[in-house]
Scaffold this active site. Sequence first.
Site: not given
Ligand SMILES: [Zn+2]
Length: 449
Positions: A236, A358
Site C-alpha cells: 500500500c 513480571d
Molecule cells: Zn500496507
Amino acid sequence: MSLKNAFTIIFGKLMVKTLHLLGRDAGNFPGLVLWTINKDCLKAFKVDCPIVAVTGTNGKTSVTNYLSHIFASGGKKIITNPEGNNLDTGICSLLLNHCDMRGRVHADYLVLETDESHVPVVYSKLNLQTLVLLNFFRDQLDRNGEVETLILKVKKFLETFEGNVVLNADDPNVARLGLANPNNKNIHYFSVDRYQGATDKPYEVGEGKFCPFCDTELVYDYYQYSHIGKFHCPKCGFGNIEPEVEIKNVDLTVPSFEADGETYKTAHNSIYYMYNMAAVYTAAKLYNFDKAILHDTFEHFEVNNGRLERFEVDGSSLLVNLAKNPVGANMTLRVMNEQAGSKELLFVLNDNLADGHDVSWIWDINFSVFNNVDRVVTSGTRAYDIAIRIKCSGYDPDKIFVYPDLDEATASLFSTKGDKFAIANYTAIQPTRAAIKRYKSLKENGEEK
Ligand SMILES: [Zn+2]
C-alpha cells in the site's frame, strides 16, 4: 468558575500547604486525592499558555528536559515535570503546586512529559498545542497492555486533534499516526539518516514489522536500532515519508549530527540519543528558537537523572542508563559494545510494583553480542534472574558476580579500574545512583569500605 471547581482548587491548595508545613514533599499525593474527589479536576485549572507534551515508550524524560532547557534559555517562563511525574495525577499535582487560589497557572509554556496511556485523558481536559511522539516499544506489559492497544488509544485522540504533531518517521508504530486525522495539516515528521551502526537485518527484537494498514510485511532498507529504520510497505506504500527534519551525518565519534545544513556537537554518542535530539530539534524549530541556544543545549546540557549519566569514580568512568524494557537495555549494550577496549557491566534489576512484577522482558535483551566485556556484576531484588539470563546467553558464568545488596555490588564493580557501564530498571535507578555517589564519596574521603 463553578463552585465545584473553586472548591477543588482551594481544597487542593490547602492540602499542598499543609503537607509543606509538615515538611513533607507533596509529590503525586495531592493530585491523587483531587482526582478521587473530582474526575474533572484538571478542568478546574485555568491554563492560558500553550502546552507542549512529550510521549513515547523511551526517551520522554530526556526530551522533556532538553525542550524545557531550550524554552527556558529562550527566556520563557516554563512549568515542567522534569522528574517524570507523567500520569494524570502527577500532572494534576504539578498544576496544583503552580497555580494561585483561583486555579490560574502563570507561565509562558507548560512542557509536560506525559505517559502514553494518559495522553487522551489529560489533553481532553487541557488545551494541547504540540504533541511530540518518540516511539512505541513493548514496555511494562502488566500496566500498559499490548503496545497496539496503546497506539490505538493515542490514535483515537489524534483523530480529532488539530494541533502540532511531531512524529518519528522511522518508527512505523509512530509514523502511522500521521494519518490519524487527514484534516490536520500540522504534522511534522523527523527522521535520522542511516548511521554507521545501521544493519540490513534486525539486530534486536522489535514491534511493528507489519503494515498497520494492510498487514503486509514491511520492507526495510536498513535498521537503525530495534524496529526503527527506513521502511515501506510494498503493497500500500505506507512509509517512504519525506520528513520535515532529517538528521544527517550522525558521527558517534565526535559526537555530532547535521540538521538543516548545520553541524551540532552533542553530549552523548548513541543512535538512541540522536533520535531524541532529532525530536528536540524538530519541536524547537516549530517555536523558532535561536540556533545558538540549540548548539549550547545539544553540546552541554546534561539531564543527570540516570539517563545516560556519567560518573567519574576512583579513576574509572561509568555510564549509567535507565532501562525499563528490552529496547532501553539493548541501547545501553549497543553503546557499550560500540566502545573500543575492555569494560565491565553492572545490571540492577528490581521487580517492585512500578517495575512490573513480571521480569520476563529480560529474555528479549540481546546479551549474545557482548564485545570485550570482562566482568558482569548483578544486583537488585532480581539479581539472580538477570545473572541466569546473562549466563544463558553463553557468557562465562565465572565472570558473573551476584550481589543483591547495591553497596556490595558497587564496591565489587569498582574493585577493578577501567570503563564501566550500568543498567538499572525503573525503581532501581535512583538507589543505584545513590549507591554510586556513596561509594564515590567514601573513596574521595579516604575511608576504605
Ligand atoms: Zn500496507
